[in-house]
Design a protein around this motif. Structure first.
Motif, PDB file in Angstrom:
ATOM      1  N   ARG A   1       7.207 -11.797 -10.894  1.00  0.00           N
ATOM      2  CA  ARG A   1       6.056 -11.161 -10.255  1.00  0.00           C
ATOM      3  C   ARG A   1       6.343 -11.034  -8.764  1.00  0.00           C
ATOM      4  NH1 ARG A   1       1.854 -14.637 -13.723  1.00  0.00           N
ATOM      5  NH2 ARG A   1       1.327 -13.055 -15.263  1.00  0.00           N
TER       6      ARG A   1
ATOM      7  N   ASN B   1       7.959  -4.735 -11.088  1.00  0.00           N
ATOM      8  CA  ASN B   1       7.740  -5.454 -12.338  1.00  0.00           C
ATOM      9  C   ASN B   1       7.448  -4.463 -13.456  1.00  0.00           C
ATOM     10  OD1 ASN B   1       6.839  -7.069 -14.444  1.00  0.00           O
ATOM     11  ND2 ASN B   1       5.667  -8.430 -13.134  1.00  0.00           N
TER      12      ASN B   1
ATOM     13  N   GLU C   1       4.190  -5.548 -16.079  1.00  0.00           N
ATOM     14  CA  GLU C   1       2.778  -5.721 -15.753  1.00  0.00           C
ATOM     15  C   GLU C   1       2.286  -4.584 -14.866  1.00  0.00           C
ATOM     16  OE1 GLU C   1       2.111 -10.520 -15.652  1.00  0.00           O
ATOM     17  OE2 GLU C   1       3.003  -9.593 -13.890  1.00  0.00           O
ATOM     18  N   PRO C   2       1.047  -4.120 -15.045  1.00  0.00           N
ATOM     19  CA  PRO C   2       0.119  -4.533 -16.091  1.00  0.00           C
ATOM     20  C   PRO C   2       0.452  -3.929 -17.456  1.00  0.00           C
ATOM     21  CG  PRO C   2      -0.864  -2.795 -14.792  1.00  0.00           C
ATOM     22  CD  PRO C   2       0.436  -3.128 -14.127  1.00  0.00           C
TER      23      PRO C   2
ATOM     24  N   ALA D   1       3.529  -2.894 -19.931  1.00  0.00           N
ATOM     25  CA  ALA D   1       4.958  -3.158 -20.106  1.00  0.00           C
ATOM     26  C   ALA D   1       5.705  -1.896 -20.518  1.00  0.00           C
ATOM     27  CB  ALA D   1       5.164  -4.243 -21.160  1.00  0.00           C
TER      28      ALA D   1
ATOM     29  N   SER E   1       1.993  -6.215 -22.511  1.00  0.00           N
ATOM     30  CA  SER E   1       1.054  -5.628 -21.552  1.00  0.00           C
ATOM     31  C   SER E   1      -0.173  -6.516 -21.386  1.00  0.00           C
ATOM     32  CB  SER E   1       0.625  -4.234 -22.014  1.00  0.00           C
ATOM     33  OG  SER E   1       1.689  -3.320 -21.956  1.00  0.00           O
ATOM     34  N   ASP E   2      -0.829  -6.355 -20.251  1.00  0.00           N
ATOM     35  CA  ASP E   2      -2.078  -7.067 -19.992  1.00  0.00           C
ATOM     36  C   ASP E   2      -3.065  -6.751 -21.117  1.00  0.00           C
ATOM     37  OD1 ASP E   2      -4.657  -7.773 -19.008  1.00  0.00           O
ATOM     38  OD2 ASP E   2      -3.908  -7.663 -16.959  1.00  0.00           O
TER      39      ASP E   2
ATOM     40  N   HIS F   1      -5.745  -4.100 -20.834  1.00  0.00           N
ATOM     41  CA  HIS F   1      -5.254  -2.723 -20.902  1.00  0.00           C
ATOM     42  C   HIS F   1      -4.846  -2.355 -22.323  1.00  0.00           C
ATOM     43  CE1 HIS F   1      -5.062  -1.744 -16.598  1.00  0.00           C
ATOM     44  NE2 HIS F   1      -4.711  -3.007 -16.411  1.00  0.00           N
TER      45      HIS F   1
ATOM     46  N   GLU G   1      -0.800   1.846 -10.531  1.00  0.00           N
ATOM     47  CA  GLU G   1       0.581   1.397 -10.737  1.00  0.00           C
ATOM     48  C   GLU G   1       1.518   2.009  -9.706  1.00  0.00           C
ATOM     49  OE1 GLU G   1       1.989   0.332 -14.909  1.00  0.00           O
ATOM     50  OE2 GLU G   1       0.647   2.022 -15.295  1.00  0.00           O
TER      51      GLU G   1
ATOM     52  N   ASP H   1      -3.696  -8.427  -8.111  1.00  0.00           N
ATOM     53  CA  ASP H   1      -3.192  -9.348  -9.127  1.00  0.00           C
ATOM     54  C   ASP H   1      -1.996 -10.125  -8.577  1.00  0.00           C
ATOM     55  OD1 ASP H   1      -1.097  -7.538  -9.120  1.00  0.00           O
ATOM     56  OD2 ASP H   1      -1.482  -6.790 -11.141  1.00  0.00           O
TER      57      ASP H   1
ATOM     58  N   ASN I   1       1.107  -9.694  -8.863  1.00  0.00           N
ATOM     59  CA  ASN I   1       2.170  -8.852  -8.308  1.00  0.00           C
ATOM     60  C   ASN I   1       1.794  -8.320  -6.930  1.00  0.00           C
ATOM     61  OD1 ASN I   1       4.223  -8.598 -10.530  1.00  0.00           O
ATOM     62  ND2 ASN I   1       2.405  -7.969 -11.653  1.00  0.00           N
TER      63      ASN I   1
END
Length: 504
Positions: free
Chosen positions: A26, A30, A33-34, A36, A287-288, A291, A358, A386, A388
């Motif tokens: 993180r 990355n 996240e959030p 993948a 993934s989060d 989401h 993102e 978050d 990141n």
């Protein structure tokens, strides 16, 4: 599948040259996240506007719906234009298990594979019949209607011989077996059917050998009967078991199911030149959750489905034109680039995508590298802060000389003994920028306590940070890193440079 063997030297070369060989931290670019985005390896081209045959669980329906919107021809959608299937929800042709998928292709493509109506169609009421191999959610109908549905379905499966691309989405390994026909079903029989025939049906939990056998037979059959050698794109559906019939938590049963299916696909891809794997399962599971999943925590959100299909189209349609899709922009924003290329890239797309969370995070990270820290902070105020974004914002605050704000932002991670090296590196840099090497070294000590197994990497990172202000401490850290990793050429070169500087 034979053990994959790679020589030691080749293995080291692959790791060094592979930009996605390491799990991302993180705070850096990355890709997990959030949402993948594991790297996709494509071994064939999916021609725009071509016909794509899709079979499998409900995730296959999600994929085909998006592909149809992208302009691909989808035979399963034509099935629902027929009288027999008109008005039905597309999910009624979901096929959840490898044996059941094989059954349908076998009945449609093999001369001796005739569907035995008298065995597989049973009466459940006065002139009310069901096909045991279709979902039980289909309302019973007359025998003639059920036979016509079966014929229409067979015609659909026969069309696989005329397509160039086949997407198979595997769902589960907990399946029902019919002792009378010695055949696996697609889903569980109706409870009243089980009550009526108590010895006819059994629950089987398939093992790897059974799964790979049916999957191999399916691909061999299609290869042998197709007009041209088709391309197979295999996936594992992220959609979990709704419920298990075994005495265990459904989460444990689901993990076994997905694992054994993923393992079988690995062997298929290894053995067949015309088979590839698409990592939809990894993409969704990494993934989060907010989401990835709808409120039932079973079905995947339209947002994630859209990401999956867009990535699939980008990867397999060779989308290398002058205009990049949103997914291509996000992914390229995280790739290593020269400073000039990075400036050119973000100049080209910042206006269009700066409101995209993102992209905004990667844009803010870029702005930090080119000294536009105030602008970076404005962007970061627009997105969710978050794990990141915290490191990126701390960097912007530090470079803007808002030292206390940066420290306050990072303190909770320190108090929790974070395992993220980016957090600790930012803290050390924060006190070096304030000309406070004592506190910087104190945080190096805390960093080593929090991550004792990564001491060599910690010393290396800290040595680089101290190079600008304290070459003596930098040299000491480089030496400690080299003591722990004596074959590292980078450390040897850096120490050699520092030693040369000391020569009168």
């Amino acid at each position: 599948m034979p053990i994959q063997v790679i020589s030691g030297l080749d293995a080291m070369k692959i790791r060094k040259s592979n930009p996605v060989a390491q799990w991302p931290n993180r705070g850096r670019a990355n890709r997990f996240e959030p949402i993948a985005r594991p790297q996709i390896t494509n071994s064939f081209r999916l021609e725009p506007g071509s016909t794509v045959f899709t079979v499998g669980s409900c995730f296959a329906r999600n994929i085909e719906a998006e592909l149809q919107r992208q302009g691909f021809l989808i035979p399963s959608r034509d099935l629902f234009k027929t009288t027999e299937f008109q008005g039905f929800n597309h999910s009624i042709i979901n096929n959840f298990s490898v044996p059941s998928i094989y059954n349908e292709f076998s009945w449609a493509l093999e001369a001796a594979g005739t569907f035995k109506a008298n065995d597989n169609i049973i009466e459940v009421g006065a002139n009310k019949f069901i096909d045991l191999h279709l979902l039980s959610s289909i309302r019973p109908a007359s025998f003639d209607v059920v036979i016509k549905r079966r014929a229409a379905l067979s015609t659909y499966y026969k069309s696989v011989t005329e397509v160039s691309t086949i997407i198979i989405t595997l769902g589960l390994s907990e399946v029902w077996f019919d002792n009378q026909t010695e055949c696996y079903l697609n889903s569980s029989p109706l409870p009243k059917v089980i009550d009526r025939f108590p010895k006819r049906f059994e629950l089987h939990v398939l093992n790897y050998i059974e799964i790979i056998s049916y999957l191999t037979k399916t691909i061999d059959l299609i290869n042998e009967t197709s007009d041209t050698l088709p391309n197979f794109l295999l996936t594992v559906s992220p959609v979990p078991l709704f419920a298990t019939h075994r005495e265990m938590d459904v989460a444990i049963a689901n993990t076994y199911s997905k694992s054994v299916l993923r393992t079988a696909i690995e062997e298929i891809v290894f053995n067949y030149d015309n088979a590839s794997y698409y990592p939809s399962y990894e993409s969704v599971m990494l993934s989060d959750r907010k989401h990835a999943w709808m409120d039932d925590q079973i079905h995947v959100t339209p947002e994630i489905v859209g990401v999956q299909v867009m990535r699939l189209v980008d990867a397999f349609c060779g989308g290398n034109g002058s205009t990049l899709s949103r997914e291509q922009v996000i992914e390229r924003s995280r790739l290593p680039m020269t400073r000039a290329k990075r400036v050119e890239f973000f100049n080209a797309y910042s206006e269009q995508y700066s409101s995209d969370p993102e992209f905004a995070l990667e844009f803010a990270r870029h702005l930090n590298t080119v000294g536009q820290h105030k602008r970076s902070l404005i962007l970061l105020d627009m997105i969710e802060l978050d794990a990141n974004a915290i490191v990126v914002k701390a960097t912007a605050l530090r470079k803007s000389k808002q030292f206390q704000e940066a420290f306050d932002l990072l303190s909770p991670a320190v108090d929790g003994m974070s395992k993220n090296p980016e957090v600790w590196q930012e803290l050390v840099a924060l006190f070096l920028d304030q000309n406070d090497p004592i506190r910087a070294q104190a945080f190096v000590a805390k960093w080593l306590t929090a991550m004792p197994g990564a001491a060599a990497n910690t010393f290396r990172r800290c040595a680089i940070l101290f190079l600008q202000t304290d070459t003596g401490t930098a040299k000491a850290y480089f030496q400690k890193a080299l003591n722990l990793n004596p074959e590292n050429d980078f450390l040897k070169k850096e120490l050699s440079k520092l030693q040369e500087l000391e020569i009168p």
